[in-house]
Design a protein around this motif. Structure first.
Motif, PDB file in Angstrom:
ATOM      1  N   TYR A  36      15.048  -7.764   0.106  1.00 59.21           N
ATOM      2  CA  TYR A  36      15.798  -8.547  -0.849  1.00 59.21           C
ATOM      3  C   TYR A  36      16.415  -9.738  -0.137  1.00 59.21           C
ATOM      4  CZ  TYR A  36      15.643  -5.072  -4.590  1.00 59.21           C
ATOM      5  OH  TYR A  36      15.232  -4.227  -5.591  1.00 59.21           O
ATOM      6  N   LYS A  37      16.619 -10.784  -0.905  1.00 52.95           N
ATOM      7  CA  LYS A  37      17.237 -12.007  -0.418  1.00 52.95           C
ATOM      8  C   LYS A  37      18.520 -12.215  -1.206  1.00 52.95           C
ATOM      9  CE  LYS A  37      15.869 -16.904  -0.318  1.00 52.95           C
ATOM     10  NZ  LYS A  37      14.718 -17.804  -0.619  1.00 52.95           N
ATOM     11  N   THR A  45      18.147 -10.614  -4.844  1.00 54.66           N
ATOM     12  CA  THR A  45      16.914 -10.758  -5.619  1.00 54.66           C
ATOM     13  C   THR A  45      15.753 -10.208  -4.808  1.00 54.66           C
ATOM     14  OG1 THR A  45      16.636 -13.019  -4.820  1.00 54.66           O
ATOM     15  CG2 THR A  45      17.688 -12.741  -6.949  1.00 54.66           C
ATOM     16  N   PHE A  46      14.852  -9.559  -5.484  1.00 55.00           N
ATOM     17  CA  PHE A  46      13.707  -8.927  -4.857  1.00 55.00           C
ATOM     18  C   PHE A  46      12.769  -9.966  -4.253  1.00 55.00           C
ATOM     19  CE2 PHE A  46      10.370  -6.045  -4.065  1.00 55.00           C
ATOM     20  CZ  PHE A  46       9.199  -6.598  -4.543  1.00 55.00           C
ATOM     21  N   LEU A  47      12.238  -9.632  -3.076  1.00 54.08           N
ATOM     22  CA  LEU A  47      11.340 -10.564  -2.390  1.00 54.08           C
ATOM     23  C   LEU A  47       9.933  -9.985  -2.276  1.00 54.08           C
ATOM     24  CD1 LEU A  47      11.641 -13.326  -1.058  1.00 54.08           C
ATOM     25  CD2 LEU A  47      12.219 -12.157   1.077  1.00 54.08           C
ATOM     26  N   ILE A  48       9.804  -8.858  -1.646  1.00 59.55           N
ATOM     27  CA  ILE A  48       8.500  -8.257  -1.404  1.00 59.55           C
ATOM     28  C   ILE A  48       8.696  -6.790  -1.077  1.00 59.55           C
ATOM     29  CG2 ILE A  48       8.471  -8.796   1.077  1.00 59.55           C
ATOM     30  CD1 ILE A  48       5.463  -9.486   0.769  1.00 59.55           C
ATOM     31  N   ASP A  55       0.130  -0.605   5.451  1.00 58.45           N
ATOM     32  CA  ASP A  55       0.765  -1.129   6.655  1.00 58.45           C
ATOM     33  C   ASP A  55       1.035  -2.633   6.564  1.00 58.45           C
ATOM     34  OD1 ASP A  55      -2.327  -0.841   8.615  1.00 58.45           O
ATOM     35  OD2 ASP A  55      -1.769  -2.165   6.957  1.00 58.45           O
ATOM     36  N   LYS A  56       0.577  -3.254   5.485  1.00 60.36           N
ATOM     37  CA  LYS A  56       0.798  -4.693   5.347  1.00 60.36           C
ATOM     38  C   LYS A  56       0.742  -5.072   3.872  1.00 60.36           C
ATOM     39  CE  LYS A  56      -1.402  -9.119   6.623  1.00 60.36           C
ATOM     40  NZ  LYS A  56      -2.536  -9.732   7.348  1.00 60.36           N
ATOM     41  N   ASN A  57       1.633  -5.994   3.493  1.00 65.59           N
ATOM     42  CA  ASN A  57       1.580  -6.576   2.156  1.00 65.59           C
ATOM     43  C   ASN A  57       1.962  -8.040   2.265  1.00 65.59           C
ATOM     44  OD1 ASN A  57       1.255  -6.740  -0.633  1.00 65.59           O
ATOM     45  ND2 ASN A  57       3.388  -6.222  -1.029  1.00 65.59           N
ATOM     46  N   GLU A  58       1.184  -8.879   1.604  1.00 60.68           N
ATOM     47  CA  GLU A  58       1.369 -10.318   1.737  1.00 60.68           C
ATOM     48  C   GLU A  58       1.581 -10.942   0.366  1.00 60.68           C
ATOM     49  OE1 GLU A  58      -1.827 -11.858   4.006  1.00 60.68           O
ATOM     50  OE2 GLU A  58      -1.071 -13.899   4.099  1.00 60.68           O
ATOM     51  N   ASP A  59       2.514 -11.908   0.318  1.00 59.58           N
ATOM     52  CA  ASP A  59       2.759 -12.630  -0.921  1.00 59.58           C
ATOM     53  C   ASP A  59       3.160 -14.053  -0.560  1.00 59.58           C
ATOM     54  OD1 ASP A  59       5.017 -12.203  -3.806  1.00 59.58           O
ATOM     55  OD2 ASP A  59       3.372 -13.588  -3.416  1.00 59.58           O
ATOM     56  N   GLY A  60       2.183 -14.934  -0.591  1.00 58.51           N
ATOM     57  CA  GLY A  60       2.467 -16.335  -0.242  1.00 58.51           C
ATOM     58  C   GLY A  60       2.916 -16.467   1.200  1.00 58.51           C
ATOM     59  N   ARG A  61       4.093 -17.036   1.395  1.00 54.13           N
ATOM     60  CA  ARG A  61       4.606 -17.238   2.763  1.00 54.13           C
ATOM     61  C   ARG A  61       5.205 -15.972   3.365  1.00 54.13           C
ATOM     62  NH1 ARG A  61       8.857 -20.152   3.365  1.00 54.13           N
ATOM     63  NH2 ARG A  61       9.616 -20.066   1.219  1.00 54.13           N
TER      64      ARG A  61
ATOM     65  N   ASN B  99       6.379   2.013  -7.071  1.00 54.99           N
ATOM     66  CA  ASN B  99       6.242   0.670  -6.510  1.00 54.99           C
ATOM     67  C   ASN B  99       6.798  -0.441  -7.396  1.00 54.99           C
ATOM     68  OD1 ASN B  99       4.966   2.088  -4.530  1.00 54.99           O
ATOM     69  ND2 ASN B  99       2.922   1.559  -5.223  1.00 54.99           N
ATOM     70  N   THR B 100       8.007  -0.226  -7.869  1.00 49.27           N
ATOM     71  CA  THR B 100       8.690  -1.299  -8.586  1.00 49.27           C
ATOM     72  C   THR B 100      10.065  -1.492  -7.981  1.00 49.27           C
ATOM     73  OG1 THR B 100       9.561   0.227 -10.234  1.00 49.27           O
ATOM     74  CG2 THR B 100       7.493  -0.886 -10.757  1.00 49.27           C
ATOM     75  N   GLU B 101      10.570  -2.706  -8.142  1.00 48.45           N
ATOM     76  CA  GLU B 101      11.837  -3.025  -7.508  1.00 48.45           C
ATOM     77  C   GLU B 101      13.013  -2.758  -8.436  1.00 48.45           C
ATOM     78  OE1 GLU B 101       9.645  -5.147  -8.636  1.00 48.45           O
ATOM     79  OE2 GLU B 101      10.565  -6.983  -9.410  1.00 48.45           O
ATOM     80  N   ALA B 102      14.200  -2.720  -7.844  1.00 48.06           N
ATOM     81  CA  ALA B 102      15.443  -2.647  -8.602  1.00 48.06           C
ATOM     82  C   ALA B 102      15.966  -4.061  -8.818  1.00 48.06           C
ATOM     83  CB  ALA B 102      16.469  -1.798  -7.860  1.00 48.06           C
ATOM     84  N   PHE B 103      16.533  -4.295 -10.001  1.00 43.61           N
ATOM     85  CA  PHE B 103      17.094  -5.597 -10.361  1.00 43.61           C
ATOM     86  C   PHE B 103      18.610  -5.508 -10.287  1.00 43.61           C
ATOM     87  CE2 PHE B 103      13.289  -7.684 -11.923  1.00 43.61           C
ATOM     88  CZ  PHE B 103      12.445  -6.615 -12.166  1.00 43.61           C
TER      89      PHE B 103
END
Lengths: 111, 113
Positions: A36-37, A45-48, A55-61, B99-103
């Motif tokens: 979260y950021k 707010t959720f980021l990734i 072992d890896k997940n990518e989303d843009g930068r 696999n869902t986030e919390a808001f």
């Protein structure tokens, strides 16, 4: 007992370079990890995120890496931008849906 | 779509007073959480709920009570406020799928004097 740890309270990175934020955990039952950021005076707010079976997940930068044997995850941001300056929290979820956060890392991107 | 709404946004209490923080979500989420954020401590879980009528303790539950009488609302109560409860409180909600986030809500800044 801190089950999720972010050992670096702060990090400064030059704009355009890679930012690497680290997180360690102790509970092997955690099955889902999130980043979260947070900006001042706002909610996180959720980021990734990443499941424990990957072992890896990518989303843009943004890329998150998970090393289950070391109980370690990291967030890579490349290239870093001034708008990325914020506090970053890693979080881990257990099978009871309890969501535990780390202490956060303040990232500052230097123009 | 309002998402997660916290009421109030700011409050000053005197030691010993009581108050209730309200969290409301309109996303039909099963899970709801209350956290407090303090400098150097990150987000610490106070209580959480996995469904209407159920609650569970988090890391720092002492001095707080919660209720989840309706699915969309999660109330956090302070029966007798103490200066150590001065903090920023955040509510969050999440869905019962993998696999869902919390808001998160926008936070409530509470000062106990």
């Amino acid at each position: 007992d801190q089950q999720v740890k972010q050992n670096s309270p702060s990090l400064s990175v030059q704009e355009g370079r890679i930012s690497i934020l680290n997180c360690d955990y102790t509970n092997s039952m955690f099955d889902y990890f999130l980043w979260y950021k947070k900006y001042p005076a706002e909610g996180p707010t959720f980021l990734i995120s990443i499941s424990s079976i990957k072992d890896k997940n990518e989303d843009g930068r943004f890329t998150v890496f998970l090393n289950k044997s070391a109980k370690h995850l990291s967030l890579h941001i490349v290239p870093s931008q001034p708008g990325d300056s914020a506090v970053y929290f890693c979080a881990a979820r257990d099978p009871n849906e309890k969501l535990t956060f780390g202490t956060g890392t303040r990232l500052t991107i230097i123009p | 779509n309002a998402g997660v709404t916290q009421t109030p946004k700011f409050r000053v209490l005197k030691t010993g007073q009581s108050m209730t923080l309200l969290c409301a979500q309109d996303m039909n989420h099963e899970y709801m959480y209350w956290y407090r954020q303090d400098p150097g401590m990150g987000l610490r879980l106070i209580h959480y709920s996995v469904g209407e009528g159920t609650t569970a303790k988090g890391e720092v539950p002492d001095g707080y009570n919660v209720s989840r009488l309706k699915k969309q609302n999660f109330l956090l109560g302070l029966e007798s406020a103490a200066p150590s409860q001065t903090s920023v409180y955040f509510c969050a909600s999440g869905h019962r799928t993998s696999n869902t986030e919390a808001f998160f809500g926008q936070g409530t800044r509470l000062t106990v004097v």
